[in-house]
Design a protein around this motif. Structure first.
Motif: not given
Length: 402
Positions: A268-273, A297-300
């Protein structure tokens, strides 16, 4: 024999005693007939005992004779066994020699014939087994074909059932389109997860309807929702979607992103980034709503993963962010994110870009976190803020009272 001798001596002595008694009787006193009778009886009794003794001896002798005859018979039988054993061995040796001679004369030819016969029998038997095996393979192929057809029919029925379940779920969702999660009726709560996923993945339906299906799934913490939502977001972010004219769609996409915001994984982190980088690459000012949602969402997500490689892209999003005063917690999370990585310049940019307006507590927090080298900036900021507040008060006083 000793017993016999004893009895003979007893009889002799008895005879002498009787003779002496008779002589004495003739000489002295005459004996009565009764005494004579007693003596006769005694003699008869002794004769009977003698006969018994003789019979016993005869029986003993007979037993010994029988025993001797048995031993003799056993000895003769053992001798006969030895003779038979020797005879059998001699017979066996003779026939072995004869059999070997027979083999040497014509046995090879017979063996060859026997071997050929055995080969023919083996070949015939193997061919029978091969034929049976081939028949079994054909039967298996037939069964596999029938099974494949049955599986196909089952798949068709399963597909039809999924369609029916999806349509039923769609009907329920459309009927209760504007019910919030806390007011869901039982009809929505009982919808199967797969039917809701199928309804969400139906691209022929409006995004608003699909968002409703995603809302129900997110409320149930469905892990199956993550991949379809990311795919849906990617289909818009990677396309030539007109962000400037479709703010309603942009808000719906923000909702979709928030529905999976509780998942904090590396994927999820890599996708949002990646989403944020793409959104910022071209005309970011018309994508401020979706950029704001993805940034938060990336910060969370990064709060648990503690990755620093997204600092620069999040900092680039600061001028575009649209965080309202009712979402003060999201702004605090952003301040803490930059402070954790000592990105004080980013905190300064949050102040200068007006993110802390109407949020005085967050603004004060940002000023306190700035280190000593930012003292002049902090001082100027506070003076400026003071002057602004003074001008505002004078303006209020100059207004006519009603």
């Amino acid at each position: 024999m000793r017993i016999t001798t004893v009895y003979l001596l007893s009889i002799a002595l008895l005879g002498i005693t009787v003779s002496a008694s008779i002589a004495q009787q003739n000489q002295n006193v005459p004996k009565t007939d009764t005494e004579v009778e007693k003596l006769k009886n005694r003699v008869s009794e002794l004769e009977g005992k003698l006969q018994i003794v003789e019979n016993v001896e005869k029986m003993e002798l007979a037993a010994k004779l029988a025993e001797a005859q048995a031993k003799l018979a056993n000895a003769e039988f053992g001798k006969l066994k030895l003779e038979l054993k020797d005879s059998n061995q001699q017979w066996l040796i003779t026939w072995v020699i004869v059999f070997l001679a027979f083999l040497s004369a014509g046995g090879l030819a017979l063996w060859s014939r026997l071997t050929k016969k055995m080969d023919d029998l083996i070949t015939t038997e193997v061919q029978k087994r091969v034929n049976r095996f081939q028949e079994a393979i054909e039967e298996v192929d037939t069964l596999k074909f029938d099974l494949k057809g049955a599986v196909g029919q089952v798949s068709i029925l399963q597909g039809q059932l999924r369609i029916l379940n999806k349509e039923h779920a769609a009907s329920v969702l459309e009927t209760h389109m504007y019910y919030p999660p806390e007011e869901y009726p039982e009809q929505i709560k009982q919808l199967p997860e797969q039917a809701l996923l199928d309804a969400f993945n139906d691209e022929t339906r409006h995004l608003q309807f699909r968002c409703k299906a995603a809302e129900v799934l997110a409320n149930a913490k469905s892990a199956g929702l993550i991949s379809p939502v990311l795919k849906c977001l990617d289909s818009y972010i990677d396309s030539n979607f007109d962000w400037d004219k479709n703010y309603h769609i942009q808000h719906l996409l923000c909702d979709l992103a928030y529905y999976i915001g509780y998942v904090h994984t590396t994927e999820i982190y890599e996708t949002f980034k990646r989403f944020l980088e793409q959104l910022l690459s071209d005309k970011p000012e018309v994508k401020r709503f979706i950029i704001t949602a993805i940034t938060i969402l990336l910060v969370n997500t990064n709060s648990e993963l503690n990755k620093k490689d997204s600092v620069s892209v999040i900092r680039n999003a600061i001028p575009i962010l649209d965080i309202q005063s009712d979402d003060e917690d999201a702004l605090r999370d952003l301040v803490e994110y930059f402070n954790k990585f000592q990105e004080y310049e980013a905190i300064k940019e949050m102040l200068t870009n007006g993110l802390t307006e109407r949020m005085p507590e967050v603004e004060e927090q940002c000023l306190e976190l700035l280190p000593e080298q930012y003292s002049d900036f902090v001082k100027d900021w506070k003076n400026k803020k003071k002057d602004t507040n003074t001008e505002g008060e004078e303006s209020d006083e100059s207004k006519p009272t009603k």
